[in-house]
Design an enzyme around this catalytic site. Structure first.
Site, PDB file in Angstrom:
ATOM      1  N   TRP A 131       2.778   7.894  -2.492  1.00 53.88           N
ATOM      2  CA  TRP A 131       4.209   8.097  -2.794  1.00 53.88           C
ATOM      3  C   TRP A 131       4.344   9.034  -3.993  1.00 53.88           C
ATOM      4  CZ3 TRP A 131       7.328   7.322  -7.014  1.00 53.88           C
ATOM      5  CH2 TRP A 131       8.708   7.272  -6.795  1.00 53.88           C
TER       6      TRP A 131
ATOM      7  N   THR B 232     -10.220  -7.550  -6.068  1.00 55.23           N
ATOM      8  CA  THR B 232     -11.527  -7.470  -6.749  1.00 55.23           C
ATOM      9  C   THR B 232     -12.166  -6.094  -6.498  1.00 55.23           C
ATOM     10  OG1 THR B 232     -12.391  -8.655  -4.826  1.00 55.23           O
ATOM     11  CG2 THR B 232     -12.093  -9.934  -6.827  1.00 55.23           C
TER      12      THR B 232
ATOM     13  N   HIS C  78       3.001   3.293  -9.196  1.00 55.02           N
ATOM     14  CA  HIS C  78       2.931   1.855  -9.471  1.00 55.02           C
ATOM     15  C   HIS C  78       4.205   1.363 -10.151  1.00 55.02           C
ATOM     16  CE1 HIS C  78      -1.032   1.974  -7.930  1.00 55.02           C
ATOM     17  NE2 HIS C  78      -1.509   2.725  -8.910  1.00 55.02           N
TER      18      HIS C  78
ATOM     19  N   ARG D  85     -11.417   1.747  -9.267  1.00 56.58           N
ATOM     20  CA  ARG D  85     -10.528   2.870  -9.593  1.00 56.58           C
ATOM     21  C   ARG D  85     -10.763   3.370 -11.015  1.00 56.58           C
ATOM     22  NH1 ARG D  85      -4.972   2.282  -6.316  1.00 56.58           N
ATOM     23  NH2 ARG D  85      -5.901   1.412  -4.441  1.00 56.58           N
TER      24      ARG D  85
ATOM     25  N   GLU E 151       0.435 -13.537  11.828  1.00 58.24           N
ATOM     26  CA  GLU E 151       0.941 -12.427  12.637  1.00 58.24           C
ATOM     27  C   GLU E 151       0.877 -11.178  11.761  1.00 58.24           C
ATOM     28  OE1 GLU E 151       1.896 -12.506  15.798  1.00 58.24           O
ATOM     29  OE2 GLU E 151       1.431 -14.651  15.918  1.00 58.24           O
TER      30      GLU E 151
ATOM     31  N   ASP F 207       0.826  -1.205   0.000  1.00 57.81           N
ATOM     32  CA  ASP F 207       0.000   0.000   0.000  1.00 57.81           C
ATOM     33  C   ASP F 207       0.863   1.260   0.000  1.00 57.81           C
ATOM     34  OD1 ASP F 207      -2.299   1.413  -0.066  1.00 57.81           O
ATOM     35  OD2 ASP F 207      -2.885   1.037   2.004  1.00 57.81           O
ATOM     36  N   GLY F 208       0.346   2.287  -0.668  1.00 58.93           N
ATOM     37  CA  GLY F 208       0.998   3.595  -0.602  1.00 58.93           C
ATOM     38  C   GLY F 208       1.602   4.065  -1.915  1.00 58.93           C
ATOM     39  N   ASN F 209       1.397   3.315  -2.988  1.00 60.96           N
ATOM     40  CA  ASN F 209       1.969   3.738  -4.282  1.00 60.96           C
ATOM     41  C   ASN F 209       1.439   5.108  -4.704  1.00 60.96           C
ATOM     42  OD1 ASN F 209       3.167   1.257  -4.394  1.00 60.96           O
ATOM     43  ND2 ASN F 209       1.912   0.446  -6.042  1.00 60.96           N
ATOM     44  N   GLY F 210       0.123   5.291  -4.571  1.00 62.39           N
ATOM     45  CA  GLY F 210      -0.500   6.543  -4.996  1.00 62.39           C
ATOM     46  C   GLY F 210       0.018   7.715  -4.178  1.00 62.39           C
TER      47      GLY F 210
ATOM     48  N   LEU G 159      11.950 -19.929  -4.609  1.00 64.44           N
ATOM     49  CA  LEU G 159      10.918 -19.167  -3.895  1.00 64.44           C
ATOM     50  C   LEU G 159       9.629 -19.315  -4.684  1.00 64.44           C
ATOM     51  CD1 LEU G 159      10.017 -16.763  -1.908  1.00 64.44           C
ATOM     52  CD2 LEU G 159      10.613 -15.245  -3.802  1.00 64.44           C
TER      53      LEU G 159
ATOM     54  N   SER H 256      -8.112  -6.026   4.413  1.00 65.20           N
ATOM     55  CA  SER H 256      -8.712  -5.733   3.098  1.00 65.20           C
ATOM     56  C   SER H 256      -8.940  -6.954   2.201  1.00 65.20           C
ATOM     57  CB  SER H 256      -7.843  -4.705   2.357  1.00 65.20           C
ATOM     58  OG  SER H 256      -7.776  -3.512   3.069  1.00 65.20           O
TER      59      SER H 256
HETATM   60  C1  FPP Z   1      -1.843  -0.066  -3.464  1.00 66.92           C
HETATM   61  O1  FPP Z   1      -1.384   1.250  -3.362  1.00 66.92           O
HETATM   62  C2  FPP Z   1      -1.221  -0.677  -4.646  1.00 66.92           C
HETATM   63  C3  FPP Z   1      -1.911  -1.255  -5.670  1.00 66.92           C
HETATM   64  C4  FPP Z   1      -3.382  -1.345  -5.708  1.00 66.92           C
HETATM   65  C5  FPP Z   1      -1.215  -1.770  -6.849  1.00 66.92           C
HETATM   66  C6  FPP Z   1       0.009  -2.547  -6.506  1.00 66.92           C
HETATM   67  C7  FPP Z   1       0.703  -2.906  -7.724  1.00 66.92           C
HETATM   68  C8  FPP Z   1       2.032  -2.849  -7.918  1.00 66.92           C
HETATM   69  C9  FPP Z   1       3.014  -2.472  -6.895  1.00 66.92           C
HETATM   70  C10 FPP Z   1       2.582  -3.302  -9.190  1.00 66.92           C
HETATM   71  C11 FPP Z   1       2.774  -4.775  -9.022  1.00 66.92           C
HETATM   72  C12 FPP Z   1       3.842  -5.282  -9.796  1.00 66.92           C
HETATM   73  C13 FPP Z   1       4.147  -6.590  -9.784  1.00 66.92           C
HETATM   74  C14 FPP Z   1       5.256  -7.035 -10.614  1.00 66.92           C
HETATM   75  C15 FPP Z   1       3.435  -7.573  -8.953  1.00 66.92           C
HETATM   76  P1  FPP Z   1      -2.418   2.437  -3.615  1.00 66.92           P
HETATM   77  O2  FPP Z   1      -2.417   2.741  -5.075  1.00 66.92           O
HETATM   78  O3  FPP Z   1      -3.744   2.062  -3.047  1.00 66.92           O
HETATM   79  O4  FPP Z   1      -1.753   3.594  -2.818  1.00 66.92           O
HETATM   80  P2  FPP Z   1      -2.508   4.758  -2.035  1.00 66.92           P
HETATM   81  O5  FPP Z   1      -3.233   4.112  -0.878  1.00 66.92           O
HETATM   82  O6  FPP Z   1      -1.391   5.623  -1.574  1.00 66.92           O
HETATM   83  O7  FPP Z   1      -3.427   5.447  -3.010  1.00 66.92           O
END
Ligand code: FPP
Length: 235
Positions: free
Chosen positions: A7, A48, A19, A53, A187, A2-5, A111, A176
């Site tokens: 970031w 799901t 992403h 989005r 854990e 979590d946190g890509n957006g 792995l 979630s």
């Molecule tokens: C949640 O952060 C992240 C996602 C819904 C997408 C995750 C996908 C990737 C990291 C790409 C995956 C790549 C591979 C190779 C598996 P968010 O977008 O909800 O962040 P936010 O809460 O800050 O908006």
């Protein structure tokens, strides 16, 4: 993951950049898992619920994963790739890339990397209930005798192991819809940083903390035996 957006937002970048950076973090964490001989790593990449989005963001996430499967650096590592989720609504190219990766890596032993894509825990449980109902209708199972083992055997992926440690980044403390059947005794480990900022030391730190926890699965704490007590320093 979590946190890509957030970031991306923090840097004034569009969300897709988050992403992309998150994908680089996936590579780093997989390498960190291989370094320490971790057996299973399961990533929640698209739920799901993520269909809610914006279409452009969905396309970016799914296309980033597709490209990574076909061209990314994980292809050359000792990683067996698996996919958990349902093909409904996913682009055909992605489904084919996931199936190709599963076939290509099926004999690898380093792995097992499971990607949850178009995965939802309630969806999984609903499908399992439907499969059990069919088995009952076919006369293969007596509905009065259904056990936890029967349920587990009818899961879409009956060989998924239980979750030992569930790590969520991004300062949120919830699971979630992630593997509810398998994670009942997981854990939990919640960290404040955003996913693109993690590196392998964060994974190792999570595992170190996990290894200090006493997992009892509902049993009473271990009693100190007479032998243990005699080994304690006397006052
Ligand atoms: C949640 O952060 C992240 C996602 C819904 C997408 C995750 C996908 C990737 C990291 C790409 C995956 C790549 C591979 C190779 C598996 P968010 O977008 O909800 O962040 P936010 O809460 O800050 O908006």
């Amino acid at each position: 993951m979590d946190g890509n957006g957030r970031w991306a937002q923090q840097r004034g970048l569009p969300r897709p950049e988050g992403h992309h950076a998150g994908t680089t973090a996936v590579h780093e964490i997989v390498c960190g898992a291989l370094d320490i001989g971790l057996r299973h790593l399961t990533l929640y990449a698209f739920s799901t619920e993520n269909w809610k989005r914006d279409t452009d963001e969905i396309t970016t996430i799914l296309e980033t994963i597709r490209r990574d499967l076909d061209e990314g650096p994980l292809r050359d590592l000792d990683v067996r790739q698996r996919w958990l989720g349902h093909p409904d609504k996913l682009p055909t190219e992605l489904v084919q890339a996931l199936q190709r990766a599963e076939r290509r890596t099926r004999n690898r032993i380093g792995l097992t990397l499971t990607m949850c894509i178009n995965y939802g825990g309630r969806d999984e449980i609903t499908r399992t209930a439907a499969a059990l109902a069919q088995a009952v209708q076919a006369g293969d199972i007596d509905p009065h005798l259904i056990s936890e083992e029967d349920f587990a055997r009818h899961l879409p992926h009956p060989d998924m192991p239980d979750v030992d440690l569930l790590w969520r980044t991004g300062n949120e403390q919830r699971t979630s819809n992630f593997l509810p059947w398998h994670a009942t005794y997981a854990e939990l480990h919640f960290t404040p940083g955003y996913w693109p900022d993690v590196d392998r030391r964060d994974l190792w730190q999570a595992i170190t903390e996990y290894s200090r926890r006493q997992r009892r699965h509902g049993a009473a704490p271990l009693a100190i035996t007479r032998d243990d007590a005699s080994a304690l320093p006397s006052r």
